[in-house]
Design an enzyme around this catalytic site. Structure first.
Site, PDB file in Angstrom:
ATOM      1  N   HIS A   1      31.290  41.165  42.444  1.00  0.00           N
ATOM      2  CA  HIS A   1      32.724  41.389  42.614  1.00  0.00           C
ATOM      3  C   HIS A   1      32.945  42.584  43.531  1.00  0.00           C
ATOM      4  CE1 HIS A   1      33.560  39.346  38.581  1.00  0.00           C
ATOM      5  NE2 HIS A   1      32.316  39.745  38.399  1.00  0.00           N
ATOM      6  N   TYR A   2      34.137  42.683  44.118  1.00  0.00           N
ATOM      7  CA  TYR A   2      34.611  43.992  44.546  1.00  0.00           C
ATOM      8  C   TYR A   2      35.670  44.450  43.554  1.00  0.00           C
ATOM      9  CZ  TYR A   2      38.577  41.816  47.240  1.00  0.00           C
ATOM     10  OH  TYR A   2      39.686  41.123  47.655  1.00  0.00           O
ATOM     11  N   THR A   3      35.861  45.763  43.472  1.00  0.00           N
ATOM     12  CA  THR A   3      36.787  46.293  42.477  1.00  0.00           C
ATOM     13  C   THR A   3      38.235  46.022  42.852  1.00  0.00           C
ATOM     14  OG1 THR A   3      36.630  48.446  43.575  1.00  0.00           O
ATOM     15  CG2 THR A   3      35.236  48.083  41.623  1.00  0.00           C
TER      16      THR A   3
ATOM     17  N   GLU B   1      30.274  45.075  39.637  1.00  0.00           N
ATOM     18  CA  GLU B   1      31.457  45.473  40.391  1.00  0.00           C
ATOM     19  C   GLU B   1      31.039  46.432  41.508  1.00  0.00           C
ATOM     20  OE1 GLU B   1      34.630  44.701  40.309  1.00  0.00           O
ATOM     21  OE2 GLU B   1      34.931  43.642  38.406  1.00  0.00           O
TER      22      GLU B   1
ATOM     23  N   HIS C   1      32.586  36.287  43.032  1.00  0.00           N
ATOM     24  CA  HIS C   1      33.696  35.947  42.142  1.00  0.00           C
ATOM     25  C   HIS C   1      34.516  34.794  42.718  1.00  0.00           C
ATOM     26  CE1 HIS C   1      36.921  37.832  39.261  1.00  0.00           C
ATOM     27  NE2 HIS C   1      36.459  36.684  38.838  1.00  0.00           N
TER      28      HIS C   1
ATOM     29  N   ASP D   1      36.889  37.843  46.220  1.00  0.00           N
ATOM     30  CA  ASP D   1      35.819  38.838  46.308  1.00  0.00           C
ATOM     31  C   ASP D   1      34.429  38.232  46.055  1.00  0.00           C
ATOM     32  OD1 ASP D   1      37.070  38.634  43.632  1.00  0.00           O
ATOM     33  OD2 ASP D   1      35.633  40.161  43.001  1.00  0.00           O
TER      34      ASP D   1
END
Length: 233
Positions: free
Chosen positions: A27-29, A92, A134, A144
């Site tokens: 994921h990215y945050t 993340e 994600h 993401d």
């Protein structure tokens, strides 16, 4: 393993797994800062978490033990698994995302991801085809880690699949046949344009238009052939 962890930052947001680990979800945050992301992932009220968070300078936080079910995937699907949280380890990666100024992932951050991911893949025997973003598991909801994420770097370390290099025309007779193939690869195709964009974001990120074309069709066919030949482990 512990030598890769800079901070223990426990989150209360976890429960027991119901499935063996067979996936890693990246994921990215998608938040303005690392501190805000870390606070949200540790907030009981927010009700979300991940196993790890990697800051842009490469600092690694462990939030949830790998043997526990973190709450990072939300409503998602991959290869007939609907409880992706139970079947995955979630990482993340700090990045403001498309909403707050999406940007490339720094070298220090990617260099911290590589050994962390390698350890997870080895411990749980995760196939390279199951190291996913994600957006792959929730194409109608998520983008993401996005088109700037360096999947080729992971592939060079055998931690993800290489992007197929294809020149052949589309082997699928029509779009319907393509989407059946996409479902066979693992995607939820209930929203076909979203599934197409997710596939493009992962495999052909320079054009993300949600339209089936010959290049993407040939890529998918190559991936399916490799899977059938046992080359996607």
């Amino acid at each position: 393993m512990d030598e890769l962890i800079d901070f223990e930052s426990p989150s209360p947001n976890w429960n027991a797994r119901q499935l063996p680990v067979s996936m890693v979800v990246l994921h990215y945050t998608g938040m303005p800062s690392a501190d805000e992301a870390l606070a949200r992932l540790r907030s009981e009220e927010a009700g979300v978490s991940a196993h790890y968070l990697i800051e842009e300078d490469g600092t690694v936080h462990r939030l949830v033990r790998e043997d526990r079910r973190a709450w990072h995937a939300g409503k998602s699907f991959w290869r007939n698994i609907t409880d992706v949280n139970s079947a995955s380890v979630g990482i993340e990666i700090v990045n403001p995302g498309h909403e707050f100024g999406y940007r490339p992932f720094p070298d220090a951050q990617m260099e911290a991801l590589l050994p962390l991911l390698a350890g997870i893949v080895q411990r749980w025997d995760v196939p390279r085809a199951n190291v996913v973003g994600h957006s792959d598991i929730a194409p109608a909801r998520k983008e993401d880690p996005g088109e700037l994420f360096d999947w080729d770097l992971l592939a060079a370390h055998r931690l993800a699949l290489k992007t197929p290099r294809v020149t052949a025309p589309s082997p699928f007779e029509n779009d319907g046949a393509f989407f059946l193939g996409l479902e066979r690869w693992g995607y939820d195709i209930s929203d076909m344009p979203a599934a197409m964009r997710a596939f493009q974001r992962r495999w052909r990120p320079h054009i993300i238009d949600g339209l089936v074309d010959g290049e993407c069709s040939a890529m998918l066919f190559s991936l399916l052939l490799d899977r059938d030949a046992g080359k996607t482990r």
